[in-house]
Design a protein around this motif. Structure first.
Motif, PDB file in Angstrom:
ATOM      1  N   GLN A 170     -16.548  62.427  38.369  1.00  0.00           N
ATOM      2  CA  GLN A 170     -17.699  63.307  38.618  1.00  0.00           C
ATOM      3  C   GLN A 170     -17.746  64.397  37.550  1.00  0.00           C
ATOM      4  OE1 GLN A 170     -16.772  64.794  42.536  1.00  0.00           O
ATOM      5  NE2 GLN A 170     -17.764  63.091  43.581  1.00  0.00           N
ATOM      6  N   TRP A 171     -18.962  64.878  37.269  1.00  0.00           N
ATOM      7  CA  TRP A 171     -19.127  65.991  36.335  1.00  0.00           C
ATOM      8  C   TRP A 171     -20.473  66.658  36.630  1.00  0.00           C
ATOM      9  CZ3 TRP A 171     -19.469  60.902  35.568  1.00  0.00           C
ATOM     10  CH2 TRP A 171     -20.643  60.386  35.035  1.00  0.00           C
ATOM     11  N   TRP A 172     -20.491  67.978  36.539  1.00  0.00           N
ATOM     12  CA  TRP A 172     -21.737  68.695  36.801  1.00  0.00           C
ATOM     13  C   TRP A 172     -21.727  70.005  36.021  1.00  0.00           C
ATOM     14  CZ3 TRP A 172     -17.905  68.035  40.487  1.00  0.00           C
ATOM     15  CH2 TRP A 172     -17.242  69.183  40.906  1.00  0.00           C
ATOM     16  N   ARG A 173     -22.954  70.484  35.755  1.00  0.00           N
ATOM     17  CA  ARG A 173     -23.094  71.723  34.999  1.00  0.00           C
ATOM     18  C   ARG A 173     -22.994  72.926  35.931  1.00  0.00           C
ATOM     19  NH1 ARG A 173     -27.366  73.071  30.099  1.00  0.00           N
ATOM     20  NH2 ARG A 173     -26.737  75.254  29.801  1.00  0.00           N
ATOM     21  N   ASP A 174     -22.311  73.966  35.448  1.00  0.00           N
ATOM     22  CA  ASP A 174     -22.155  75.219  36.184  1.00  0.00           C
ATOM     23  C   ASP A 174     -22.412  76.362  35.199  1.00  0.00           C
ATOM     24  OD1 ASP A 174     -21.514  77.259  37.891  1.00  0.00           O
ATOM     25  OD2 ASP A 174     -19.341  76.917  37.830  1.00  0.00           O
TER      26      ASP A 174
END
Length: 564
Positions: A170-174
């Motif tokens: 998983q990967w997401w922008r913060d």
């Protein structure tokens, strides 16, 4: 081994039957030992009646040596004996020229004729491979091989042009950061677990390497370990680029064991790399689908790579005879990228003026394609991706009178035939108008070092793009050594600023248009000039299936299979 190397050295340097002077320093350097050990070897050769030896008498006088018999047959027998012991490197060292090629061909023929249980793809190549350490990757072949040795956190789905997971689940922008969660159970080829700390250490090494890749990965400001399976990557300048940096070839994850051995996370691991053979062996602990191939071997057969007569499964078709081509399915495509020249702003006093650089590039631009190049395999380039439009050449070629009485222009390139031919072609055209110049050809690792580039004036190089054009453009502008070494800090800041500016749009087509505009500006400024595009050609035998040319001209080792 020194005994036989000594015989080889003396056979090459003692062409006469009379006594000849010999530098003991040169002799010991060739053997890779001290003068004392070299003298011990000499004593053995005397005892075995190979040589007559007279020590140097008086200060500054070399010793005298004479061969008493020709050692060629004995050396060949020793080389064959070493081959039986599977000591290919040592055997190759003892032979030269055609004898070396024959030995290598015989060895490869022997391996290809074996009825082995393993499926091994054997590829003849024109040179040995350079460093395959991911932070040091530069040339197309090494980048291609690395994609099988090292898994990346993310990878680019070339068919759909989107980023997908590899080591990352998983990967997401913060905000200005991206959070990445690793898969469970991922290991290196020795079954050691891959942790967030391994990932952090690798990217810290990338940001601090001496290689030009650092200019790309310094866009990542910080890598923070949250826990064993979670990391955060932060960038204040271009956070939107982080996923593609995590999918970049240099981002292939590796680590090192306690004894310094490299650990591999990809579908293959590097089981051998010598000057003559590079072997990739299937990784039994790979987290993804296992390739059909058990191993891939890339053989350095020198200038015989294009007409190697053995039963290779995959060959480059440039230079293959018509008869040899009949044995292969011929895969062809025009590469994305070009061979180009670039100018150093600061080494030659005449080139410090922008107007002069523009004039010299205009002279090069109006030259026709080198007549030595096969017109079916090459075409003039207008840019990295576009063929030159037909134009009529001026009746009176541009002249550069103010350059005639200046110091010689230094033309630098590396050991690739197309680039060498181009460098000498430009040299000849400069000679024709009275401009003094000198050509230097070096190996690629040397060419990529800043000190050599900084001492050159005209640089002939090349670049090959893949399917992710946005990332290829950014890498070309930010990491190419001819820009980093030939521009001032102010100009490098200008180029970096243009790249950052191009990334502001959310529309990929707009970003690509802005990146292409940067190339156009470099051409207009007289910094860089596309010269020609090359046709990629690969020959594939019928027993190899699933083979389609990738953008870089190679085949995907993960998706091909061999049939009996």
């Amino acid at each position: 081994m020194r005994y036989w190397l000594a015989l080889d050295f003396l056979m090459c340097h003692c062409q006469s039957s009379s006594l000849q002077p010999l530098s003991l320093d040169q002799f010991s350097e060739y053997l890779g030992c001290t003068r004392r050990n070299a003298q011990l070897v000499i004593k053995r050769l005397e005892q075995d009646l190979w040589i007559e030896w007279q020590p140097g008498i008086g200060r500054g006088n070399f010793p005298q040596v004479r061969l008493l018999q020709n050692p060629k047959e004995a050396i060949e027998q020793q080389a064959n004996q070493l081959l039986k012991q599977n000591k290919l490197d040592q055997a190759i060292q003892l032979l030269r020229g055609t004898d070396r090629q024959k030995l290598l061909a015989s060895y490869l023929q022997q391996h290809q004729n074996e009825k082995e249980a393993l499926d091994v793809l054997k590829v003849p190549f024109y040179r040995g491979t350079h460093s395959l350490e991911p932070t040091q990757l530069a040339r197309r072949t090494e980048v291609h091989l690395s994609r099988y040795l090292y898994s990346r956190l993310l990878q680019v789905d070339e068919q759909h042009q989107q980023v997908c997971g590899d080591l990352a689940l998983q990967w997401w922008r913060d905000g200005k950061s991206w959070v990445v969660v690793l898969r469970k159970g991922i290991t290196f080829h020795n079954n050691e677990a891959i942790t967030a700390h391994h990932i952090q250490a690798h990217f810290e090494q990338l940001r601090n390497t001496e290689h030009c890749n650092r200019y790309l990965f310094q866009l990542i400001d910080e890598v923070t370990v949250i826990d064993q399976k979670t990391l955060k990557f932060s960038s204040h300048l271009m956070p939107e680029l982080i996923p593609k940096l995590l999918a970049h070839s240099a981002g292939g994850i590796t680590a090192y064991s306690e004894n310094g051995d490299a650990l591999y996370s990809g579908s293959f691991y590097l089981s051998e790399q010598t000057e003559w053979r590079t072997r990739l062996t299937a990784n039994p602990h790979y987290h993804g689908y296992r390739p059909w191939l058990d191993a891939v071997e890339v053989w350095n057969v020198g200038d015989k790579a294009t007409n190697f007569e053995l039963n290779s499964d995959l060959v480059c078709c440039h230079g293959l005879s018509s008869e040899a081509k009949q044995d292969f399915q011929h895969l062809v495509q025009w590469e994305k990228g070009n061979t180009y020249c670039a100018l150093n702003h600061y080494h030659h006093p005449w080139l410090r003026k922008k107007a002069n650089r523009i004039a010299l590039m205009a002279f090069f631009q109006q030259l026709p394609l080198n007549p030595l190049l096969n017109r079916t395999d090459y075409k003039k380039a207008d840019s990295m991706l576009l063929e030159a439009s037909p134009t009529s050449l001026p009746e009176n070629p541009l002249r550069l009178e103010s350059l005639v009485d200046t110091p010689p222009l230094q033309i630098l390139t590396y050991q690739l035939d197309d680039h060498i031919d181009t460098a000498w072609y430009l040299s000849k055209k400069l000679d024709d108008i009275g401009v003094k110049n000198q050509v230097q050809v070096v190996s690629f690792p040397e060419f990529d070092q800043g000190d050599l580039v900084q001492k050159a004036d005209v640089l002939v190089s090349g670049s090959v793009f893949g399917t992710d054009l946005e990332m290829d453009w950014i890498e070309f502008f930010l990491t190419t050594s001819v820009f980093r070494c030939c521009f001032s800090k102010k100009e490098i800041a200008w180029l970096t600023g243009k790249v950052v500016e191009s990334m502001q749009s959310v529309d990929l087509s707009v970003r690509l248009k802005a990146l292409r505009a940067i190339e156009k500006q470099l051409i207009q400024r007289g910094d860089y000039l596309p010269i020609f595009h090359i046709k990629q050609q690969m020959g594939v035998r019928d027993n190899l299936s699933g083979g389609e040319l990738l953008a870089n001209g190679w085949l995907d080792f993960n998706s091909i299979s061999l049939r009996a």
